[in-house]
Design a protein around this motif. Sequence first.
Motif, PDB file in Angstrom:
ATOM      1  N   LEU A 157      39.385  38.783  31.027  1.00 44.84           N
ATOM      2  CA  LEU A 157      39.520  38.959  32.474  1.00 44.84           C
ATOM      3  C   LEU A 157      40.912  39.499  32.825  1.00 44.84           C
ATOM      4  O   LEU A 157      41.045  40.460  33.611  1.00 44.84           O
ATOM      5  CB  LEU A 157      39.267  37.613  33.178  1.00 44.84           C
ATOM      6  N   ALA A 158      41.931  38.907  32.226  1.00 45.32           N
ATOM      7  CA  ALA A 158      43.315  39.324  32.523  1.00 45.32           C
ATOM      8  C   ALA A 158      43.505  40.789  32.155  1.00 45.32           C
ATOM      9  O   ALA A 158      44.096  41.559  32.928  1.00 45.32           O
ATOM     10  CB  ALA A 158      44.289  38.441  31.751  1.00 45.32           C
ATOM     11  N   GLN A 159      43.000  41.189  30.985  1.00 46.06           N
ATOM     12  CA  GLN A 159      43.178  42.573  30.542  1.00 46.06           C
ATOM     13  C   GLN A 159      42.446  43.536  31.473  1.00 46.06           C
ATOM     14  O   GLN A 159      42.973  44.584  31.851  1.00 46.06           O
ATOM     15  CB  GLN A 159      42.675  42.710  29.094  1.00 46.06           C
ATOM     16  N   LYS A 160      41.216  43.131  31.895  1.00 42.80           N
ATOM     17  CA  LYS A 160      40.445  44.009  32.802  1.00 42.80           C
ATOM     18  C   LYS A 160      41.150  44.147  34.154  1.00 42.80           C
ATOM     19  O   LYS A 160      41.172  45.223  34.756  1.00 42.80           O
ATOM     20  CB  LYS A 160      39.029  43.456  33.005  1.00 42.80           C
ATOM     21  N   LEU A 161      41.721  43.058  34.615  1.00 49.70           N
ATOM     22  CA  LEU A 161      42.460  43.113  35.885  1.00 49.70           C
ATOM     23  C   LEU A 161      43.672  44.028  35.747  1.00 49.70           C
ATOM     24  O   LEU A 161      43.949  44.852  36.628  1.00 49.70           O
ATOM     25  CB  LEU A 161      42.901  41.704  36.308  1.00 49.70           C
TER      26      LEU A 161
ATOM     27  N   ASP B  90      43.337  38.274  53.899  1.00 50.85           N
ATOM     28  CA  ASP B  90      42.540  37.482  54.846  1.00 50.85           C
ATOM     29  C   ASP B  90      41.045  37.578  54.578  1.00 50.85           C
ATOM     30  O   ASP B  90      40.320  36.589  54.704  1.00 50.85           O
ATOM     31  CB  ASP B  90      42.824  37.925  56.290  1.00 50.85           C
ATOM     32  N   ASP B  91      40.584  38.786  54.227  1.00 51.50           N
ATOM     33  CA  ASP B  91      39.136  38.976  54.066  1.00 51.50           C
ATOM     34  C   ASP B  91      38.680  38.927  52.611  1.00 51.50           C
ATOM     35  O   ASP B  91      37.488  38.992  52.327  1.00 51.50           O
ATOM     36  CB  ASP B  91      38.712  40.346  54.656  1.00 51.50           C
ATOM     37  N   PHE B  92      39.644  38.835  51.687  1.00 49.59           N
ATOM     38  CA  PHE B  92      39.317  39.003  50.263  1.00 49.59           C
ATOM     39  C   PHE B  92      38.330  37.946  49.754  1.00 49.59           C
ATOM     40  O   PHE B  92      37.290  38.270  49.166  1.00 49.59           O
ATOM     41  CB  PHE B  92      40.621  38.975  49.452  1.00 49.59           C
ATOM     42  N   SER B  93      38.635  36.676  50.016  1.00 47.71           N
ATOM     43  CA  SER B  93      37.749  35.635  49.458  1.00 47.71           C
ATOM     44  C   SER B  93      36.379  35.661  50.132  1.00 47.71           C
ATOM     45  O   SER B  93      35.355  35.396  49.489  1.00 47.71           O
ATOM     46  CB  SER B  93      38.395  34.253  49.531  1.00 47.71           C
ATOM     47  N   ASP B  94      36.333  36.021  51.426  1.00 48.17           N
ATOM     48  CA  ASP B  94      35.029  36.131  52.117  1.00 48.17           C
ATOM     49  C   ASP B  94      34.197  37.266  51.533  1.00 48.17           C
ATOM     50  O   ASP B  94      32.988  37.140  51.355  1.00 48.17           O
ATOM     51  CB  ASP B  94      35.238  36.409  53.615  1.00 48.17           C
ATOM     52  N   TYR B  95      34.891  38.389  51.246  1.00 45.35           N
ATOM     53  CA  TYR B  95      34.210  39.544  50.640  1.00 45.35           C
ATOM     54  C   TYR B  95      33.574  39.142  49.297  1.00 45.35           C
ATOM     55  O   TYR B  95      32.397  39.427  49.030  1.00 45.35           O
ATOM     56  CB  TYR B  95      35.224  40.673  50.453  1.00 45.35           C
ATOM     57  N   LEU B  96      34.347  38.427  48.476  1.00 43.77           N
ATOM     58  CA  LEU B  96      33.809  38.012  47.174  1.00 43.77           C
ATOM     59  C   LEU B  96      32.652  37.028  47.368  1.00 43.77           C
ATOM     60  O   LEU B  96      31.621  37.127  46.708  1.00 43.77           O
ATOM     61  CB  LEU B  96      34.907  37.373  46.313  1.00 43.77           C
ATOM     62  N   LEU B  97      32.841  36.104  48.305  1.00 45.14           N
ATOM     63  CA  LEU B  97      31.796  35.089  48.541  1.00 45.14           C
ATOM     64  C   LEU B  97      30.488  35.734  48.968  1.00 45.14           C
ATOM     65  O   LEU B  97      29.409  35.344  48.508  1.00 45.14           O
ATOM     66  CB  LEU B  97      32.278  34.090  49.597  1.00 45.14           C
ATOM     67  N   LYS B  98      30.579  36.747  49.836  1.00 49.65           N
ATOM     68  CA  LYS B  98      29.354  37.447  50.285  1.00 49.65           C
ATOM     69  C   LYS B  98      28.643  38.091  49.101  1.00 49.65           C
ATOM     70  O   LYS B  98      27.442  38.337  49.141  1.00 49.65           O
ATOM     71  CB  LYS B  98      29.729  38.526  51.306  1.00 49.65           C
ATOM     72  N   ASN B  99      29.404  38.354  48.036  1.00 53.74           N
ATOM     73  CA  ASN B  99      28.809  38.957  46.837  1.00 53.74           C
ATOM     74  C   ASN B  99      28.577  37.923  45.725  1.00 53.74           C
ATOM     75  O   ASN B  99      28.390  38.270  44.562  1.00 53.74           O
ATOM     76  CB  ASN B  99      29.709  40.089  46.326  1.00 53.74           C
TER      77      ASN B  99
ATOM     78  N   VAL C  73      32.794  40.856  38.514  1.00 50.26           N
ATOM     79  CA  VAL C  73      33.858  40.454  39.453  1.00 50.26           C
ATOM     80  C   VAL C  73      34.934  41.547  39.536  1.00 50.26           C
ATOM     81  O   VAL C  73      35.375  41.916  40.632  1.00 50.26           O
ATOM     82  CB  VAL C  73      34.497  39.103  39.023  1.00 50.26           C
ATOM     83  N   VAL C  74      35.340  42.075  38.388  1.00 53.94           N
ATOM     84  CA  VAL C  74      36.414  43.079  38.407  1.00 53.94           C
ATOM     85  C   VAL C  74      35.919  44.346  39.113  1.00 53.94           C
ATOM     86  O   VAL C  74      36.667  44.968  39.881  1.00 53.94           O
ATOM     87  CB  VAL C  74      36.946  43.356  36.974  1.00 53.94           C
ATOM     88  N   ASP C  75      34.654  44.695  38.903  1.00 49.55           N
ATOM     89  CA  ASP C  75      34.081  45.850  39.631  1.00 49.55           C
ATOM     90  C   ASP C  75      34.113  45.613  41.140  1.00 49.55           C
ATOM     91  O   ASP C  75      34.462  46.503  41.918  1.00 49.55           O
ATOM     92  CB  ASP C  75      32.628  46.083  39.203  1.00 49.55           C
ATOM     93  N   LEU C  76      33.741  44.400  41.539  1.00 53.54           N
ATOM     94  CA  LEU C  76      33.776  44.054  42.972  1.00 53.54           C
ATOM     95  C   LEU C  76      35.190  44.235  43.524  1.00 53.54           C
ATOM     96  O   LEU C  76      35.382  44.801  44.615  1.00 53.54           O
ATOM     97  CB  LEU C  76      33.399  42.593  43.172  1.00 53.54           C
ATOM     98  N   ILE C  77      36.169  43.757  42.767  1.00 52.22           N
ATOM     99  CA  ILE C  77      37.567  43.853  43.236  1.00 52.22           C
ATOM    100  C   ILE C  77      37.972  45.319  43.373  1.00 52.22           C
ATOM    101  O   ILE C  77      38.621  45.702  44.349  1.00 52.22           O
ATOM    102  CB  ILE C  77      38.501  43.084  42.270  1.00 52.22           C
ATOM    103  N   LYS C  78      37.537  46.129  42.413  1.00 50.47           N
ATOM    104  CA  LYS C  78      37.898  47.558  42.477  1.00 50.47           C
ATOM    105  C   LYS C  78      37.303  48.221  43.715  1.00 50.47           C
ATOM    106  O   LYS C  78      37.861  49.177  44.242  1.00 50.47           O
ATOM    107  CB  LYS C  78      37.363  48.275  41.237  1.00 50.47           C
ATOM    108  N   HIS C  79      36.148  47.692  44.179  1.00 53.95           N
ATOM    109  CA  HIS C  79      35.490  48.319  45.337  1.00 53.95           C
ATOM    110  C   HIS C  79      35.850  47.669  46.668  1.00 53.95           C
ATOM    111  O   HIS C  79      35.269  47.986  47.696  1.00 53.95           O
ATOM    112  CB  HIS C  79      33.963  48.318  45.134  1.00 53.95           C
ATOM    113  N   TYR C  80      36.797  46.763  46.658  1.00 55.39           N
ATOM    114  CA  TYR C  80      37.170  46.052  47.892  1.00 55.39           C
ATOM    115  C   TYR C  80      37.901  46.995  48.842  1.00 55.39           C
ATOM    116  O   TYR C  80      38.777  47.734  48.443  1.00 55.39           O
ATOM    117  CB  TYR C  80      38.063  44.862  47.516  1.00 55.39           C
TER     118      TYR C  80
END
Length: 338
Positions: free
Chosen positions: A261-265, A295-304, A331-338
């Motif tokens: 996970l760390a390396q992918k991040l 502010d919206d980051f954790s909500d965005y992840l939660l919705k997914n 998860v890392v893909d989701l973060i990239k698309h945030y």
Amino acid sequence: MKTIDLRSDTVTQPTQAMRNAMANAEVGDDVYGDDPTINELETYAAQLVNKEAALFVPSGTMGNQLALMTHTQRGDEIITGAHSHIVIHEVGAIAVLSGANVRTISHPDDFITPAQLIRAIRSNDIHEPYSSVLSMENALSNGKVMPLNLMKENFEIADKNGLFVHLDGARLFNAAVALNVEVSDLTQYCDSVMFCLSKGLCAPIGSILAGSQDFIHRARKNRKLLGGGMRQAGFLAAAGLIALKEMRLRLHEDHENAKYLAQKLLDSGLVTLNIEDVQINMVFFDFIDSHFNHDDFSDYLLKNGVKINPDFPTYRFVTHYWVSKEDIDFVVDLIKHY
Ligand SMILES: Cc1ncc(COP(=O)(O)O)c(C=O)c1O
């Protein structure tokens, strides 16, 4: 939608093998000492950490506090790390239950060094409290692992000065895996140790406190005082036995996944983190972009379907049995698309 829960390893659900073992457990009244599954768990746990006896307790907090309560008299002083769980996350229980003073030590990695310990131990001066306990933590809540030689030196100094040494080993087995040593190599440097069955080991409830026969006898009485006599808790001990016999042996997978996970991040170019600091199953990181929308980051992840703690700027993601490499990719893909 599948949920991927990265908040902590405390969120782990029991495995199917644990559910089966719990359903079929042989139980008795533990306050009478006749719950065979609890007795088996306590004997097995004591042997694992090479101590004379062990006690099954409902939580890591109760295990730590029972140890401190049992080792101290009112007004004694406990030496520990400034960010240790017993000080920061146990609701001030030391003051309430032990009536003890706490002397904290600060260190960039939250370790305790021998030089700091020597300075912290009180003298015989009439004005000073008795230093009676050194409490170390390994693995630490910051995801780091204290080297064995520091534990050894601290233990020897404490012992020479008449202090009991308690080890908060909520993630003791993670520390042993990270150091590539036997768990008893760590626990030789403490008089009492608490370790959790309910974190990366997936048991639903429970921790173990281990130490000498006399210490555990007194801790058992204190557990009763706190209302912790649990009757047919062998149902829980049945899951605890699987935690210790089987789940302990796979913790290295969580560590590998944390590194993955760390390396992918890092590869995403979005975050900053020190890969050397990923020593157990925890990844701490910050976003590089100073305008990042926290502010919206954790909500965005939660919705997914991804749960995280919304603590920023430094985020902590924790890997465990229920988080796979594919989940991490997602998860890392989701973060990239945030
Ligand atoms: C280092 C450490 N010690 C003690 C505990 C307390 O365990 P519990 O939540 O079972 O009370 C925790 C919990 O996360 C912990 O991280």
